[in-house]
Design a protein around this motif. Sequence first.
Motif, short mmCIF file in Angstrom:
data_model
loop_
_atom_site.label_atom_id
_atom_site.label_comp_id
_atom_site.label_asym_id
_atom_site.label_seq_id
_atom_site.Cartn_x
_atom_site.Cartn_y
_atom_site.Cartn_z
N ASN A 48 0.76 -1.47 0.27
CA ASN A 48 -0.51 -0.04 -0.21
C ASN A 48 0.53 1.61 0.11
O ASN A 48 0.87 2.40 0.05
CB ASN A 48 -1.27 0.01 1.17
N SER A 49 1.99 1.64 -0.19
CA SER A 49 3.33 2.69 -0.33
C SER A 49 2.54 2.94 -1.55
O SER A 49 1.95 2.23 -2.80
CB SER A 49 4.30 2.00 -0.83
N THR A 50 2.60 4.30 -1.46
CA THR A 50 3.10 4.92 -2.21
C THR A 50 3.91 5.77 -3.11
O THR A 50 4.09 6.60 -2.20
CB THR A 50 2.17 6.40 -2.73
N ILE A 51 4.93 5.66 -4.07
CA ILE A 51 5.71 5.36 -4.62
C ILE A 51 5.82 6.73 -5.20
O ILE A 51 5.19 6.98 -6.66
CB ILE A 51 6.26 4.49 -5.47
N THR A 52 7.00 8.33 -4.77
CA THR A 52 6.69 9.56 -5.62
C THR A 52 7.24 9.44 -6.52
O THR A 52 8.72 9.66 -6.42
CB THR A 52 6.02 10.96 -4.92
N VAL A 85 1.26 -0.34 -15.30
CA VAL A 85 1.34 -1.82 -15.97
C VAL A 85 0.65 -2.93 -14.13
O VAL A 85 -0.09 -3.74 -14.25
CB VAL A 85 1.46 -2.33 -16.82
N TRP A 86 1.95 -2.07 -14.02
CA TRP A 86 2.63 -2.81 -12.61
C TRP A 86 1.46 -1.96 -11.41
O TRP A 86 0.69 -3.40 -10.99
CB TRP A 86 3.34 -2.86 -11.83
N THR A 87 1.27 -1.46 -11.56
CA THR A 87 0.62 -0.88 -10.07
C THR A 87 -1.54 -1.36 -10.51
O THR A 87 -2.43 -0.62 -9.35
CB THR A 87 0.27 0.72 -9.77
N ALA A 88 -1.34 -1.25 -11.76
CA ALA A 88 -3.63 -1.88 -11.79
C ALA A 88 -3.01 -2.94 -11.02
O ALA A 88 -4.71 -3.15 -10.88
CB ALA A 88 -3.75 -1.09 -13.40
N ILE A 89 -3.00 -3.59 -10.87
CA ILE A 89 -3.42 -5.51 -10.07
C ILE A 89 -2.25 -5.65 -9.69
O ILE A 89 -2.61 -6.46 -8.38
CB ILE A 89 -2.83 -6.13 -11.61
N ALA A 90 -2.00 -4.35 -8.73
CA ALA A 90 -0.69 -4.43 -7.20
C ALA A 90 -1.80 -3.82 -6.41
O ALA A 90 -1.45 -2.35 -6.55
CB ALA A 90 0.08 -5.03 -7.34
N PRO A 91 -1.47 -3.95 -4.77
CA PRO A 91 -1.80 -3.21 -3.85
C PRO A 91 -0.76 -1.70 -3.48
O PRO A 91 -0.41 -2.02 -2.37
CB PRO A 91 -2.26 -3.76 -2.48
N ILE A 92 0.03 -1.15 -4.73
CA ILE A 92 1.08 0.04 -4.66
C ILE A 92 0.65 0.89 -5.24
O ILE A 92 0.16 0.41 -6.48
CB ILE A 92 2.22 -0.85 -4.49
N SER A 93 0.78 1.74 -5.26
CA SER A 93 0.90 3.26 -6.14
C SER A 93 2.03 3.60 -6.51
O SER A 93 2.77 4.00 -6.27
CB SER A 93 -0.37 4.34 -4.93
N ILE A 94 2.01 4.49 -7.61
CA ILE A 94 3.69 4.81 -8.48
C ILE A 94 3.01 6.33 -8.88
O ILE A 94 1.57 6.64 -9.48
CB ILE A 94 4.06 5.08 -9.34
N VAL A 95 2.97 7.44 -8.47
CA VAL A 95 2.47 8.66 -9.12
C VAL A 95 3.73 9.56 -9.57
O VAL A 95 4.80 9.16 -9.25
CB VAL A 95 1.79 9.45 -7.94
N ASP A 96 3.10 10.16 -10.63
CA ASP A 96 4.13 11.58 -11.17
C ASP A 96 3.91 12.94 -10.22
O ASP A 96 3.26 13.44 -10.60
CB ASP A 96 3.49 11.48 -12.28
N GLY A 97 5.17 12.70 -9.66
CA GLY A 97 5.49 13.82 -8.76
C GLY A 97 6.15 15.29 -9.56
O GLY A 97 6.57 16.24 -8.83
N GLY A 98 6.21 15.49 -10.69
CA GLY A 98 6.61 16.74 -11.18
C GLY A 98 7.81 16.62 -11.63
O GLY A 98 9.05 15.34 -11.54
#
Lengths: 607, 218
Positions: A48-52, A85-98
């Motif tokens: 459940n991490s959010t990776i920026t 493609v990875w975060t769509a199927i796993a409980p982890i987020s990757i966001v574009d932090g600019g």
Amino acid sequence: MIFSTTLAVLGAMSSASAISAPVAPAAPHGPILNAIGGVPTPLSWPINSTITMRYDAALGDPSTFPASIVPGSTPRIACNAGAAVWTAIAPISIVDGGLTSATSVGADGTNLVTFSDPALAAAGFIAAAFVFSNVTDGTIFESDIGFSGAFLFDTTGTAPTAFDIQHVAAHEYGHLLGLEHSAIVGSSLFPFTPPGARWARTLADDDIAGIQTLYPTVQTFNAVGAVQGQLTRAFGGVIVPIPGAHILAIDSVDGRVVAATFSDANGNYLLTGVPAGLYNLQAEPLDGPVLPGNLIGTSWATVAFDTTFGEARTGSVTVRNAQITTRNFSAVTPANASIQAMFANCFGIGVSGNPLTTAPLTLVKPPAGLSYNCSLFLNGPGINPTGAPAPAGPMAVNVSPGITITGPFQGGFFTGAGGVMFPYARYQMTITPQVAPGQHNIVLNTYTGPILGQGGQILFSGAIDIVETSPPTAQSIVYGTGCSGLGGPLTMSSTGLPTLGAPYSATVGPFAANEHALLVTTEFAGIDNLSGVSGCTSALLNLGSLLPDPFGVTVGPFGGGPTGTVTFDLSIPNIPILAGFTFHHQAFAVSTSAAVRTSPGLRSVIQ
Amino acid sequence: MSYSPPSRFSVARLTASVLAAGVIWTSTSQSEAGVVQPELREAITRGQHEDLSRKATAYVAPKDLADLVKEADRIVIGRVAHSEASWHPTRKLIFTHASIVVEDTLKGDPVATATVSTMGGIVGDTQLTVSAAQHLRPEARMALFLKWSPEFGLWIACGASQGKFTVLRDGGRDLVQPTVRYVTESYVPFAEHDTRGCVEFGAFRDVVRSLVEEGEGR
């Protein structure tokens, strides 16, 4: 002995039955396993991490893009798509932090995607993930992705030697999340890729099994089971374990490769993320295309990979959701062959894989009533080593409904770099609508005696990648620079779009009266010089030199006719299986005195 | 004007031989839908396959043995004595520095020991894992193609993992295994590779020496 938190989770969440484990559970499938205190420990971010992710500032404006990015590309969008493609199927987020002013990979508190780290150009790789973790438990706390400045990257598909950014990003984001290389050709984490390839954009079943093992949810856990056991062989009358074997779970019903792993130092394996069903397990040596040195995790550095055994295959193994099934099996024969390379042609219109590459043969699942008919050319140690015109073996084995491979029917040699001759054997392959989407193996019986099956099997795991038809967008793009030769530039333009059943044409000219117009159609784009041809030694584009891929040549009239130009009718027949394929065209002007000029290329994506 | 081929996507195929003075084009008719006659393919392939094979690559840039020999400042055969990781003095990266006891120097001034640094390693509680890096196992016998990296101020392996070859002892023979099969398959005859991609140590060393001498103009 518990090797990972993932396995602990798996055990804790399993309530359907007691888990019987006669052998020590091996390292789980999928993650990078680093040796920590002698124990293989998977790398992972907390669930459940959010990776920026931050992007180097040069990516903020096309005018400041590094020279390694083909103009017109959208690298941030492509990288974000590679992560999704990875975060769509796993409980982890990757966001574009600019954007960030940082350009160099390293531990600085920022998760960076950079195309601007000058030091990476000398390091020898195309792209890499730099994963920082806590050594006590394998928890990742920072990770960067660096693209080398020594190579071209694009998102347009128009630069023949460029690597597709989304394809590469999907691979590197898999590592960023903690995943190891896969030995399944067609997996997003397969460690080899030619320029222009895009298969990593779509996760293979093996990728899905890996990410959902590393980042499970209650839902995904309850939708899969696992298989564990030990792989052994008889050696001097003693049964010994086989360390470092590549072990695959193959769907018994449709032949798809669903998951794969490697056995540990004691020959133990653990295949996780396997949906309930019947499977055949197959083991092969890690003897290429992927070799032991291609694995990332430091735990593999001390494993003595046994690459001398013949493949082993089990009968059906039942996997139930949320349970671990145990199955030990043995290899009984020494390895005497290995498939290292293939190429194929289908339709007779030039859809193929490359010779001597390790890209999968990607084919759209045939619609009802149609089938593909291809020749497969295989090479590797033990496969027609003398290049005999009529090789006796090894014989092809059918493993997947809807894929029939027979032969060999013929053999010969290819010429490689340095004049080295590569022997091959030719097989015949038919693919029907019965085939299931996913990765399928090519399997050969390596028997040497008179009895078929007396011997092991070798396989090219995941060599055939069957994909569902997806709605493509028609494209017609002129690209590259042709050779002006002694007669000046030859221009190329298109009219219409390559849509099924619709008018579409390319116009080329001007032609001189003594010049013959030719249009080459091939699967590949290219940038090779037309060396040795007077006036054309500086040509930047020459599709003709990229043979031997199957191709078509359309012959036009001398002199281009009354207007001095030739319009080649490229209208696509209304045949549904053609949708989604890409072809490249290039025109040649060949004079009666053997002078040559070439046009730019034309890329056509069929809709 | 418009010109339509006699049969779309089923047109004549062409054998092209690029000669020194020009191009010879030969048309052949397609006789078997979906199958290219192997002998035709073979003829087309000859002399042109090199370019295709070099397009096959990994997430590391493809190198063949000649590329590696040319790129290397030093080529040594030896055994890993010990290794130690440290933070790079100017980059926020961890490198592992392996000390090699050299038994033979194939390129560069002969040395008794050499150091090769690879990205990744453990310092304190932090571990760096790099997807394209190679591992140098203690006590392992290796052939290493090394170059001086001014960017890092370190000796590194050429071509990422491709500059590392493991020397195996197998059945009384010494064998060399590359990390990417293409590296040696381009220069050592295919028939001399076993199913693992290994080649005889002596043959490998002779090819490397010969390439070094060619590069030095001897």
